[in-house]
Every structure is written in C-alpha cells, then in structure tokens.
Design a protein around this motif. Sequence first.
Motif, mmCIF file in Angstrom:
data_model
loop_
_atom_site.group_PDB
_atom_site.id
_atom_site.type_symbol
_atom_site.label_atom_id
_atom_site.label_comp_id
_atom_site.label_asym_id
_atom_site.label_seq_id
_atom_site.Cartn_x
_atom_site.Cartn_y
_atom_site.Cartn_z
ATOM 1 N N GLU A 65 0.841 -1.191 0.000
ATOM 2 C CA GLU A 65 0.000 0.000 0.000
ATOM 3 C C GLU A 65 0.878 1.244 0.000
ATOM 4 O O GLU A 65 1.906 1.290 0.683
ATOM 5 N N GLN A 186 -8.342 8.334 12.136
ATOM 6 C CA GLN A 186 -7.045 8.172 12.799
ATOM 7 C C GLN A 186 -6.778 9.392 13.655
ATOM 8 O O GLN A 186 -6.835 10.529 13.179
ATOM 9 N N SER A 280 7.551 10.460 8.701
ATOM 10 C CA SER A 280 7.589 11.565 9.658
ATOM 11 C C SER A 280 8.972 11.789 10.263
ATOM 12 O O SER A 280 9.162 12.746 10.998
ATOM 13 N N GLY B 50 -3.623 0.917 7.780
ATOM 14 C CA GLY B 50 -3.099 1.525 6.571
ATOM 15 C C GLY B 50 -4.109 2.367 5.831
ATOM 16 O O GLY B 50 -3.755 3.314 5.146
ATOM 17 N N PHE B 51 -5.373 2.074 6.017
ATOM 18 C CA PHE B 51 -6.384 2.848 5.324
ATOM 19 C C PHE B 51 -6.304 4.318 5.697
ATOM 20 O O PHE B 51 -6.507 5.191 4.880
ATOM 21 N N SER B 52 -5.982 4.573 6.942
ATOM 22 C CA SER B 52 -5.943 5.963 7.370
ATOM 23 C C SER B 52 -4.541 6.404 7.748
ATOM 24 O O SER B 52 -4.355 7.388 8.415
ATOM 25 N N MET B 53 -3.578 5.629 7.343
ATOM 26 C CA MET B 53 -2.216 5.974 7.696
ATOM 27 C C MET B 53 -1.863 7.355 7.146
ATOM 28 O O MET B 53 -2.199 7.707 6.036
ATOM 29 N N THR B 54 -1.190 8.118 7.900
ATOM 30 C CA THR B 54 -0.822 9.448 7.454
ATOM 31 C C THR B 54 0.377 9.904 8.250
ATOM 32 O O THR B 54 0.804 9.239 9.166
ATOM 33 N N LEU B 55 0.914 10.999 7.868
ATOM 34 C CA LEU B 55 1.941 11.602 8.693
ATOM 35 C C LEU B 55 1.310 12.216 9.922
ATOM 36 O O LEU B 55 0.120 12.462 9.979
ATOM 37 N N MET B 56 2.136 12.492 10.915
ATOM 38 C CA MET B 56 1.653 13.144 12.113
ATOM 39 C C MET B 56 1.629 14.655 11.899
ATOM 40 O O MET B 56 1.715 15.436 12.808
ATOM 41 N N ALA B 57 1.600 15.046 10.667
ATOM 42 C CA ALA B 57 1.634 16.466 10.370
ATOM 43 C C ALA B 57 0.449 16.806 9.494
ATOM 44 O O ALA B 57 -0.497 16.055 9.385
ATOM 45 N N TYR B 59 -1.324 17.684 5.957
ATOM 46 C CA TYR B 59 -1.204 17.574 4.510
ATOM 47 C C TYR B 59 -2.509 17.992 3.904
ATOM 48 O O TYR B 59 -3.527 17.383 4.147
#
Lengths: 412, 110
Positions: A65, A186, A280, B50-57, B59
């Motif tokens: 993914e 999330q 990150s 993983g569906f909502s995985m993102t940076l902690m910042a 975007y």
Amino acid sequence: MTTDRRLPVLQGDLHPAYVVWELTLRCDQACRHCGSRAGPARPEELTTAEALDVVSQLAAARTREVVLIGGEAYLHEGFLDIVRALRAAGIRPTLTTGGRAFTAALAADCAAAGLFSVSVSVDGLQATHDAVRAVPGSFDAALSALHNARAAGLRIGANTTVNRANLPELEGLYDTLAAAGITVWQVQITTPLGRAADRPELLLQPWDLPGLEDRVTALKAQAFRAGILIMPGNNLGYFGRGEARLRSPSAQGADHWLGCQAGRYVMGIESDGGVKGCPSLQSDAYIGGHLRDRPLAEIWNESPRLAFARARTVEDLWGFCATCPFAAVCLAGCSFTAHALFGRPGNNPYCVFRAEALRQAGQRERLVPVSSAPGRPFDHGLFEIALEPYDAPDPGRDLSVADRMRPRRVSG
Amino acid sequence: MNALLVCSACGGFVPPVVSTCPHCAAGVSSAPVARRRGAGWVARRAAVAGFSMTLMACYGGGPNDGIYYTDAYCEPGPADAAPACETDACPPAADASTVPRCAPQPDAAP
Ligand code: SF4
Ligand code: SF4
C-alpha cells in the motif's frame, strides 16, 4: 503463563509493505502545525517519469500500500498517472489530503484511476481548523472533499492531530465526521516537528495524555456501534489501562503497541527521492539515500539510517523509558516523536503509562522548549523535561486558540 | 520473547518482568493467559491501520485559483509583528478569496 501471540511474524522478511510517499511539497495551505513546512515544491522533485520508475521498484520490493501525500499530492503533475501505475502494479493507492480543492471532478478522476481511499485531515471544528490551516473556509472545503470522495465511490476516512487548540472539540468533531460518512478516523497527537515546533503553546503536555486516551477509547466504543473504526496514530498511547481498547481494531481485541516499524515494514519517500524509514522522521538525521542516486532496494537493504529500528533493544533507551517495565515491548514509542523533542529517540514522555505512573507518585513532566527549530522541512527544536508536582500551576492552560497559533522562538 | 499478560483485576497489560500489575498493584499470579493470535495478525492490523495511515503532520490543499505560490513561502507572523517572510519575493494574493501569505494572517478566534 505467557503467550506467543506477539511474535513479530514477519521477522526476517522485512520489506517496505506500507509506504508513505510525498509526491510534492507544494501546497495551498499554510498550516501552522505542518511538519514538512509545506508550501512551495522542493527544488528537485521527482518527475512523473521518475516516479513511475519508483512504482516499479516498489512493486519489486513487495509494497502493498502507498499513501500519497504532499504538500498536496494531486498538485504533482503526474498524480493520476502514478495512481494508475500503482494500481496496475498491484499496490493499493490511497490519498491523504487537506481537501481544499478535492472537487467532484477530481474525485471522479481518482476513482477512475483506481484510488482506493481518501483520508481527509481535519484538525478541529470550523474556527479551530481554519485557524490551524491559516485559511478561512478550509474546514468547509475538507467536508466537501469527504462528500465528493464518497459520492465518487471512494472509501473515506479522516485524520486528526490533537493539540491544546482542538483538545476540547474531539467529541464534536467525531459527530461531524460520522455525519459526513467516514468509516475510519485516525487520531494522533501534534508533534513538535516543522512549524508545530515553532508553537510550543500548541502542544499537549504529557499529563494531558491519560485523559485524551480515556476520551478516545470512549469515542471508539461509540464508533464501533456506528460501524466506524477509530485508530490511534503511532504517537498516541502506550500501555495505559485502555491500551487494548485504544489499539485494537475490534471491540474485543487485545492488541497493543509493538514498537516502531520504521524501516521494518514502513518507509517514507520525500518528493525529491529521499528515502527514510518512516515519512515523519526528521530528514537531516534519517534520509538513507536518494532514488536518483541509488536503487530503492539498495537503500532499503544497506543504509544504516533505515535500519535503526531493526536492531533496537532496551539498551538503546534512556531516561524514564530505560527503566520502564514495558521497555522491552515498547522500545520508547514513536521514534520521530522522541527525536522531535530531544534530538534522538529512546525516551518518550508522551506516554500514557508514564504519565499515569508519575501521577500516582504526585508528579508530572512538563516539556520546556530550550531551542527553536531552524526552519526546514521535518526539522525540530529541543525540549527539556521539568519534573514538577502534579498539581503545579499550568500557565498555558487557558490560552486562546489564537495565542496558541503564534510562533515563539527560544534561544539555544 | 516479551509476551505480555493481562491483569484480571484491571484489564491492563502486565509485562512478564514484574510481580505486581503496574497499573493497579494486583498480584501477577492473577493474570490469565491472554488470547493467542494467528500469524497473520501483524499484517491484518497493518492493513486496517493503513487505510488511514498518514503523517503526524498536516497535509492538505489543492490546485485552485492560484492560491499556492511556487516561488516563495512566507510564514504567517505573529499578529503584533511584521510578517516573518522567508523571502521578500512573495506574490500578492490572486483575489480576495486567497491567502495573502506575505500579510499577517487573521488570527481566527476560537
Ligand atoms: S515509558 Fe517509554 S518504554 Fe514505557 S511504555 Fe512509555 S514510551 Fe514505552
Ligand atoms: S517513527 Fe513513529 S510514526 Fe514512524 S514508524 Fe516509528 S513509531 Fe511509526
């Protein structure tokens, strides 16, 4: 009386299964907590042709993914071509976006190209979100993006970084996002990375964490009943009493934090081809190579900067974490969060267990900024820990959202 | 292997190296064997997350109406000071709906 359910089942087969790829640093918002200080593009971003070659390398590396981000990913000229190529290569393409211009037409194009899902960043109710984004109307745009994505048939989710500006708004935000039709939310904490490092008054203090966990787990129970999954980001949690409720993807789950996965099953790519173990992580310390110079497989397999979490042990921890009974499993939580505070991983005061243990001893840790960040993407300043009585005054408690948005430099 | 137990008194995880629950001080002997998981657990959890995985910042954004600038970025300054532009080459805002990044940002009230 032990169990082997926490066996790292993929050990020995480390590969970049989950990749977060910053296609461009170009962005149309000036978010005051942006870790990458996005705005203009990086000077030497990968072209579409180069990006398509990277897709091939990801497929060879067995990536499952790819989360496309920016800046704003669809400001890259080849965005849709890259989505199509990922899909054709058998890799699930997803998008994380602020959604300011995620129009119905773009949503339809994304769906046609094979985009799997869209996660929209929403960082508070309207006034707070717009203040964080530094763009009036940004909140409405984010909700429009969710609507457009859903109407195009894309799965939709949201992500939120929690800080002292939006901390009071979590429940209201959940209601708003649920009404918008999200299926996943999330939640993580704002880390002093990039522009957030310039705004120490925006950040949570460690003693805020237990209460936050309680509220997130209560919302999560409510969300299960609504068919919505709330998952913590990697820098929220760690072995409070609610750890299983916080981290499990099912209501009866018994999951817990397993340690940093940077360079193990996670990889980040910056828009100029820089590769690091997690998107990150601080660029200066963790870029292990550039895709214009070296093949992906070589960087993954040979760069020590991607390997730091592969061989980490308790011996690498320091401070409270070195003495923690959960140290061998936890290994000090999220690496980039600790690095953002102290310039190195291995000790993480943003921890529910730690905050609770200190509270039981009548103490708490205050993060005190001692050095400002230099002002580059994914940079950080430095903080010190002040141990104080749990009931010590909290001068930052009643600041307005506007006060929290103002940058403050400290010498050092 | 650092397998954890579950405290039957409070439900919190208990590391194998302690004799009392670090959350509620109950004896570890009260901890039951936790549920065993199959080998696909890590992969399944990663797939869900993983569906909502993102940076902690942060975007966000999109290409509309010239509201991003490719040749300059100016950090919004504090309300009581001159804007802290990193360059003096910022273009003016394209229209009233855009964000003049060289001008002080309005501090939205909560
Ligand atoms: S104190 Fe450190 S090692 Fe212990 S649970 Fe918290 S982050 Fe993990
Ligand atoms: S640095 Fe933090 S976000 Fe990145 S892989 Fe490690 S734990 Fe996850």
